[in-house]
Design a protein around this motif. Structure first.
Motif, PDB file in Angstrom:
ATOM      1  N   GLU A   9       0.852  -1.195   0.000  1.00 55.34           N
ATOM      2  CA  GLU A   9       0.000   0.000   0.000  1.00 55.34           C
ATOM      3  C   GLU A   9       0.892   1.251   0.000  1.00 55.34           C
ATOM      4  O   GLU A   9       1.874   1.318   0.723  1.00 55.34           O
ATOM      5  N   GLY A  10       0.526   2.223  -0.851  1.00 63.03           N
ATOM      6  CA  GLY A  10       1.272   3.482  -0.891  1.00 63.03           C
ATOM      7  C   GLY A  10       2.673   3.371  -1.469  1.00 63.03           C
ATOM      8  O   GLY A  10       3.523   4.223  -1.236  1.00 63.03           O
ATOM      9  N   ARG A 142       1.943   7.742   3.331  1.00 63.75           N
ATOM     10  CA  ARG A 142       1.619   8.388   2.046  1.00 63.75           C
ATOM     11  C   ARG A 142       0.119   8.301   1.761  1.00 63.75           C
ATOM     12  O   ARG A 142      -0.490   9.251   1.290  1.00 63.75           O
ATOM     13  N   ILE A 143      -0.465   7.136   2.062  1.00 66.81           N
ATOM     14  CA  ILE A 143      -1.901   6.949   1.825  1.00 66.81           C
ATOM     15  C   ILE A 143      -2.709   7.894   2.695  1.00 66.81           C
ATOM     16  O   ILE A 143      -3.671   8.515   2.239  1.00 66.81           O
ATOM     17  N   ASN A 146      -2.905  11.222   1.343  1.00 67.20           N
ATOM     18  CA  ASN A 146      -3.676  11.320   0.106  1.00 67.20           C
ATOM     19  C   ASN A 146      -5.140  10.987   0.388  1.00 67.20           C
ATOM     20  O   ASN A 146      -5.610   9.884   0.178  1.00 67.20           O
ATOM     21  N   ASP A 155      -6.485  -1.963   3.509  1.00 65.40           N
ATOM     22  CA  ASP A 155      -5.755  -0.830   4.098  1.00 65.40           C
ATOM     23  C   ASP A 155      -5.885  -0.859   5.618  1.00 65.40           C
ATOM     24  O   ASP A 155      -5.078  -0.285   6.338  1.00 65.40           O
TER      25      ASP A 155
END
Ligand code: TYD
Length: 213
Positions: A9-10, A142-143, A146, A155
């Motif tokens: 993820e990310g 990072r996720i 965003n 997630d």
């Protein structure tokens, strides 16, 4: 040419796929961008079932079979026809996601997941796989930064699950050293893309100089 991007993820797959599209199209090449699970109607419907945060009761093997089913349909309906037309297919995730997430992180066994997926794919593998390797803590932060991105069921897994995914990917990469290239995706996007383009440059001769067009 069939290219897959893999990573936790990310890890920045979406950004790199967009850059690859621009790069290839800028060279006059025809590119199909797609993703797993999904990419076509039936597989998007399967995706909605797999990733629905409400489906907490989903059994790990059910999940693995649904990914394989979505993969099959997507391959037959979209990937293979595009490859037959001579287009470059760039796929956001493919079989290695199942090996890392279901096989290793969920503990179903890489060999078992490999067998199920052989049935689904008839043994078709990407020509090149770019594995964007990043520390899960960096990826998840990072996720979170965003906010526009959808939050899905995976997630929400705990951090140690994402560490297992990373270890799974590393083991898969070690099994397929010719096909899978490990990219250091903890750096800034320009550097990451540079490393990717170096890989294509080195591979050029295997693909009849497609980059020199
Ligand atoms: P997605 O929102 O596409 O995530 P990302 O943007 O990180 O690619 O959701 C796909 C999720 O499905 C992701 O958490 C990884 C997971 N997945 C598997 O567990 N096995 C698979 O075979 C595939 C294709 C995806």
């Amino acid at each position: 040419m069939f290219i897959s991007l893999e990573g936790g993820e990310g890890s920045g797959k979406t950004t790199m796929i967009e850059r690859l599209r621009q790069e290839f199209e800028g060279r006059g090449l025809s590119v199909v961008i797609t993703r797993e699970p999904g990419g076509i109607d039936i597989a998007e419907q399967i995706r909605a079932v797999i990733l629905d945060p409400a489906n907490v009761a989903m059994d790990a093997r059910t999940e693995a079979l649904l990914y394989a089913a979505a993969r099959r349909q997507h391959l037959i309906e979209k990937v293979v026809p595009a490859l037959e037309r001579g287009e470059i297919v760039i796929c956001d995730r493919f079989i290695d996601s199942s090996l890392a997430y279901q096989g290793y992180a969920r503990g179903l066994g890489m060999d078992e997941i490999w067998s199920v997926n052989q049935f689904a794919t008839d043994g078709l593998l990407p020509d090149i796989t770019l594995y964007l390797d990043v520390d899960p803590q960096i990826g998840l932060s990072r996720i979170q930064a965003n906010k526009q991105r959808e939050v899905n069921r995976l997630d929400l897994e705990r951090l140690d699950f994402h560490h297992k995914v990373r270890e799974g990917y590393r083991q898969v990469a070690a099994k397929f050293p010719q096909r899978i290239h490990i990219i250091d995706a903890g750096r800034d996007p320009d550097r990451v893309f540079e490393q990717i383009m170096d890989i294509f440059a080195a591979k050029q001769k295997d693909f009849k100089g497609f980059m020199s067009k």
